[in-house]
Design a protein around this motif. Structure first.
Motif, PDB file in Angstrom:
ATOM      1  N   LYS A  24       0.831  -1.207   0.000  1.00  0.00           N
ATOM      2  CA  LYS A  24       0.000   0.000   0.000  1.00  0.00           C
ATOM      3  C   LYS A  24       0.866   1.258   0.000  1.00  0.00           C
ATOM      4  O   LYS A  24       1.832   1.349   0.754  1.00  0.00           O
ATOM      5  N   VAL A  25       0.481   2.204  -0.841  1.00  0.00           N
ATOM      6  CA  VAL A  25       1.158   3.512  -0.826  1.00  0.00           C
ATOM      7  C   VAL A  25       0.538   4.321   0.320  1.00  0.00           C
ATOM      8  O   VAL A  25      -0.684   4.431   0.415  1.00  0.00           O
ATOM      9  N   ARG A  26       1.391   4.849   1.189  1.00  0.00           N
ATOM     10  CA  ARG A  26       0.857   5.653   2.298  1.00  0.00           C
ATOM     11  C   ARG A  26       0.438   7.031   1.780  1.00  0.00           C
ATOM     12  O   ARG A  26       1.079   7.589   0.878  1.00  0.00           O
ATOM     13  N   LEU A  27      -0.648   7.535   2.347  1.00  0.00           N
ATOM     14  CA  LEU A  27      -1.234   8.787   1.849  1.00  0.00           C
ATOM     15  C   LEU A  27      -1.458   9.755   2.993  1.00  0.00           C
ATOM     16  O   LEU A  27      -1.610   9.340   4.146  1.00  0.00           O
ATOM     17  N   SER A  28      -1.512  11.026   2.666  1.00  0.00           N
ATOM     18  CA  SER A  28      -2.058  11.956   3.658  1.00  0.00           C
ATOM     19  C   SER A  28      -3.113  12.827   2.978  1.00  0.00           C
ATOM     20  O   SER A  28      -3.020  13.119   1.780  1.00  0.00           O
ATOM     21  N   LEU A  41       0.970  11.664  -1.798  1.00  0.00           N
ATOM     22  CA  LEU A  41       1.490  10.298  -1.710  1.00  0.00           C
ATOM     23  C   LEU A  41       2.759  10.355  -0.872  1.00  0.00           C
ATOM     24  O   LEU A  41       3.659  11.144  -1.167  1.00  0.00           O
ATOM     25  N   LEU A  42       2.832   9.545   0.170  1.00  0.00           N
ATOM     26  CA  LEU A  42       3.987   9.617   1.076  1.00  0.00           C
ATOM     27  C   LEU A  42       5.094   8.639   0.680  1.00  0.00           C
ATOM     28  O   LEU A  42       6.176   8.692   1.243  1.00  0.00           O
ATOM     29  N   ASP A  43       4.800   7.742  -0.263  1.00  0.00           N
ATOM     30  CA  ASP A  43       5.827   6.793  -0.716  1.00  0.00           C
ATOM     31  C   ASP A  43       6.179   7.065  -2.170  1.00  0.00           C
ATOM     32  O   ASP A  43       5.369   7.597  -2.931  1.00  0.00           O
TER      33      ASP A  43
END
Ligand code: R5P
Length: 293
Positions: A24-28, A41-43
């Motif tokens: 999973k791509v980490r998100l904020s 997108l945090l990654d």
């Protein structure tokens, strides 16, 4: 391939992650004081393909904007192929110009999603083929089998399956074939100006039979309530209501139960407190069959 799970499909996205082992791509996310939404997108996604999943459930416009931003962020940051899964496609019912002066909103939404960067799109039980045709590169995901398995488990083998609108008969027929039951339909008319639904008997023979009333969408519940009244009037023994996309505006759920439904089955394409069946397996299976995964 990585997966980007939008906030409207958190539960379904988690299930897909566990069925596929996609990272999973980490998100904020945040919302600015004036109401605009922000995603990040945090990654790193540079040179990575992604499956992006986000339902266009209520609030539709906000969830659409979040999806557009997720796709765009992925592409702008060097992402490769963007494969987008839309569990519930909003605006699909406005799939043609019903009255002069209207837009074809379903096709407009499709164009926006493609303009954001979607390379291909998978739609779960979209309202109509015409709506789906707005996408240049789309596949359809059908979930009747999951519903049939549920009904077989709870003793609805050979139940009578009813479409609350003649146009919805193909879905009812698919379910009836899978559980070995018969099929009927209600004749529904909706006032184009007011949206008021009136239903009359189409072809109905539910007397003394366990009955499943199935539609793609439940919004205000008006369509289903009218159909239940007809079915009760014709002696249906037990009426279970099923929908793929349960929006349940206001007290729609309670009104349907109060009218005489014995249960309501609704999937996690629209995640609400009433969602009680998951279509994660159907999504993963169809994506694998089409070599998306
Ligand atoms: C309409 O064509 C759909 O298939 C559904 O029957 C409709 O959206 C249900 O809406 P409501 O619950 O407001 O009657």
């Amino acid at each position: 391939m990585k997966i980007i799970v939008g906030p409207a499909s958190n539960g379904l996205g988690e299930k897909i992650c566990s069925l596929t082992d996609l990272e999973k791509v980490r998100l904020s996310f945040k919302q600015f004081p004036d109401g605009e939404v922000y995603v990040r997108l945090l990654d790193d996604v540079n040179r990575v393909d992604a499956l992006i999943i986000q339902s266009l459930s209520p609030p539709q416009d906000r969830n659409l904007m979040l999806l557009l931003q997720l796709i765009s962020a992925f592409k702008t940051n060097g992402g490769g192929e963007a494969s987008v899964v839309i569990p519930y496609m909003a605006y699909a019912r406005q799939d043609k110009m019903f009255m002069k002066g209207e837009p074809v909103s379903a096709h407009l939404v499709a164009r926006l999603i493609e303009a954001a960067g979607a390379d291909r799109v998978a739609l779960v039980e979209v309202h109509s083929d015409i709506a789906a045709q707005g996408f240049r590169n789309g596949i359809l995901i059908e979930v009747t089998k999951t519903f049939a398995e549920h009904y077989l488990r709870i003793g609805f083998e050979k139940a009578y399956v009813v479409a609350p609108d003649k146009n919805a008969t193909p879905r009812a027929k698919r379910l009836a074939d899978m559980i070995g039951g018969g099929v009927g339909w209600v004749e529904k008319t909706r006032d184009k100006e007011t949206g008021f639904v009136s239903s009359t008997e189409g072809e109905l023979n539910p007397a003394g039979r366990k009955t499943i009333l199935i539609d793609d969408i439940i919004s205000t519940g008006g369509t289903i309530v009218e159909a239940i009244k007809l079915l009760k009037g014709k002696g249906a023994f037990q009426i279970s209501v099923a929908c793929i996309h349960g929006i349940f505006v206001g007290d729609a759920y309670e009104r349907i139960m109060d009218t005489g439904a014995s249960s309501i089955l609704s999937s996690d394409t629209v995640e609400t407190r009433y969602s009680n069946i998951s279509v994660a397996d159907d999504i993963v299976k169809t994506l694998r069959e089409n070599d998306w995964l």
